[in-house]
Design a protein around this motif. Structure first.
Motif, PDB file in Angstrom:
ATOM      1  N   ARG A  64       0.839  -1.218   0.000  1.00 35.33           N
ATOM      2  CA  ARG A  64       0.000   0.000   0.000  1.00 35.33           C
ATOM      3  C   ARG A  64       0.870   1.262   0.000  1.00 35.33           C
ATOM      4  NH1 ARG A  64      -5.402  -2.679   1.081  1.00 35.33           N
ATOM      5  NH2 ARG A  64      -4.622  -4.767   1.468  1.00 35.33           N
ATOM      6  N   VAL A  65       1.295   1.671  -1.164  1.00 38.75           N
ATOM      7  CA  VAL A  65       2.231   2.793  -1.294  1.00 38.75           C
ATOM      8  C   VAL A  65       1.620   4.092  -0.752  1.00 38.75           C
ATOM      9  CG1 VAL A  65       3.502   4.220  -2.957  1.00 38.75           C
ATOM     10  CG2 VAL A  65       3.446   1.730  -3.224  1.00 38.75           C
ATOM     11  N   GLU A  66       0.376   4.356  -1.112  1.00 37.45           N
ATOM     12  CA  GLU A  66      -0.263   5.609  -0.663  1.00 37.45           C
ATOM     13  C   GLU A  66      -0.414   5.649   0.855  1.00 37.45           C
ATOM     14  OE1 GLU A  66      -0.643   8.174  -2.369  1.00 37.45           O
ATOM     15  OE2 GLU A  66      -0.430   7.402  -4.409  1.00 37.45           O
ATOM     16  N   LEU A  67      -0.712   4.503   1.447  1.00 37.64           N
ATOM     17  CA  LEU A  67      -0.860   4.434   2.903  1.00 37.64           C
ATOM     18  C   LEU A  67       0.489   4.667   3.594  1.00 37.64           C
ATOM     19  CD1 LEU A  67      -2.893   3.945   5.191  1.00 37.64           C
ATOM     20  CD2 LEU A  67      -2.359   1.510   5.042  1.00 37.64           C
ATOM     21  N   VAL A  68       1.534   4.133   3.012  1.00 33.06           N
ATOM     22  CA  VAL A  68       2.891   4.358   3.537  1.00 33.06           C
ATOM     23  C   VAL A  68       3.202   5.847   3.554  1.00 33.06           C
ATOM     24  CG1 VAL A  68       5.358   4.037   3.004  1.00 33.06           C
ATOM     25  CG2 VAL A  68       3.783   2.083   2.939  1.00 33.06           C
ATOM     26  N   ARG A  69       2.849   6.516   2.459  1.00 30.96           N
ATOM     27  CA  ARG A  69       3.105   7.964   2.379  1.00 30.96           C
ATOM     28  C   ARG A  69       2.241   8.728   3.391  1.00 30.96           C
ATOM     29  NH1 ARG A  69       2.431  11.515  -3.114  1.00 30.96           N
ATOM     30  NH2 ARG A  69       0.260  10.886  -2.841  1.00 30.96           N
ATOM     31  N   GLU A  70       0.983   8.330   3.491  1.00 28.06           N
ATOM     32  CA  GLU A  70       0.045   9.002   4.400  1.00 28.06           C
ATOM     33  C   GLU A  70       0.485   8.886   5.865  1.00 28.06           C
ATOM     34  OE1 GLU A  70      -4.284   7.826   6.181  1.00 28.06           O
ATOM     35  OE2 GLU A  70      -4.003   7.502   4.034  1.00 28.06           O
ATOM     36  N   LEU A  71       0.910   7.681   6.266  1.00 28.19           N
ATOM     37  CA  LEU A  71       1.253   7.435   7.672  1.00 28.19           C
ATOM     38  C   LEU A  71       2.715   7.742   7.992  1.00 28.19           C
ATOM     39  CD1 LEU A  71      -0.603   4.056   8.355  1.00 28.19           C
ATOM     40  CD2 LEU A  71      -1.404   6.383   8.789  1.00 28.19           C
ATOM     41  N   HIS A  72       3.514   7.992   6.956  1.00 29.64           N
ATOM     42  CA  HIS A  72       4.966   8.139   7.136  1.00 29.64           C
ATOM     43  C   HIS A  72       5.551   6.888   7.778  1.00 29.64           C
ATOM     44  CE1 HIS A  72       4.969  12.282   5.816  1.00 29.64           C
ATOM     45  NE2 HIS A  72       3.907  12.486   6.569  1.00 29.64           N
ATOM     46  N   ALA A  73       5.110   5.739   7.293  1.00 35.15           N
ATOM     47  CA  ALA A  73       5.751   4.479   7.687  1.00 35.15           C
ATOM     48  C   ALA A  73       7.189   4.492   7.172  1.00 35.15           C
ATOM     49  CB  ALA A  73       4.979   3.295   7.108  1.00 35.15           C
ATOM     50  N   ASP A  74       7.981   3.532   7.604  1.00 38.24           N
ATOM     51  CA  ASP A  74       9.385   3.521   7.167  1.00 38.24           C
ATOM     52  C   ASP A  74       9.542   3.102   5.717  1.00 38.24           C
ATOM     53  OD1 ASP A  74      10.750   4.275   9.645  1.00 38.24           O
ATOM     54  OD2 ASP A  74       9.893   2.414  10.425  1.00 38.24           O
ATOM     55  N   GLY A  75       8.589   2.301   5.229  1.00 36.90           N
ATOM     56  CA  GLY A  75       8.735   1.877   3.848  1.00 36.90           C
ATOM     57  C   GLY A  75       7.634   0.940   3.413  1.00 36.90           C
TER      58      GLY A  75
END
Length: 206
Positions: A64-75
């Motif tokens: 989930r690329v967009e979710l990673v960007r939204e949450l500022h996950a590590d990757g």
């Protein structure tokens, strides 16, 4: 390097599995919820990310690329049928970790050229936690890929995945593979926290 891939079982939820892995000392967690909706993943990811931050662990979300960007996950980890790594890198920029799934040396080359940070390479053997399995690699498959990478001067971490048990770890690491990704072997143990501690100890001493 030991990566834990979250999984749910009759005994454990996704968050339970992550909590157990963290308590056992794992510091690289991938949240993998293949069939869930974005909203379902988001609800779990927010809590999982907080748990990982408190433990000082790297938090990766599968697909989930967009979710990673939204949450500022590590990757993000991208499977063979997910978004291409080049596209994910364009969306996320240089500061996020991007991993890709590989089954062959050609897959490794492609991910390397598209600026992946690591490779999840497998499956080592048949595994029930993944549908649509690629051809099984075994030790010989890993040896071949490592040899071809060295010949091509490709230097990128490669993590073995797929049906790996604790007895397999020394032989897999002896092929030149960088790390191990696990799920079921931890969650099937009578005491998953102690099992994780034991596995980390094996890897650190190889």
């Amino acid at each position: 390097m030991l990566q834990f891939i979250s999984h749910y079982t009759e005994r454990y939820s996704y968050l339970d599995s992550i909590r157990l892995a963290l308590e056992g000392g794992c510091r690289w967690i991938q949240l993998r919820m293949k069939d869930a909706s974005d909203d379902e993943v988001r609800q779990v990811a927010v809590v999982a990310q907080q748990m990982c931050r408190e433990a000082g662990a790297t938090f990766i979300i599968d697909d989930r690329v967009e979710l990673v960007r939204e949450l500022h996950a590590d990757g993000v980890h991208l499977g063979k049928n997910d978004m291409p790594i080049r596209e994910a890198r364009r969306i996320l920029g240089p500061d996020f970790i991007i991993g890709g799934t590989a089954n062959t040396f050609d897959d490794v080359v492609m991910h390397y050229e598209q600026s992946a940070d690591y490779i999840g390479c497998g499956p080592f053997r048949f595994t029930t936690t993944k549908q649509k399995l690629s051809p099984v690699l075994g030790l010989d498959g890993y040896r071949r890929i490592v040899i071809e990478m060295r010949a091509a001067h490709i230097d990128i971490p490669v993590v073995a995945i797929g049906g790996i048990t604790k007895d397999d770890i020394p032989a897999i690491l002896a092929t030149g593979i960088t790390g191990i990704a696990l799920s079921g072997t931890v969650l099937r143990a009578d005491n998953p926290v102690e099992e994780m501690k034991y596995l980390i100890n094996i890897i650190n001493h190889e």
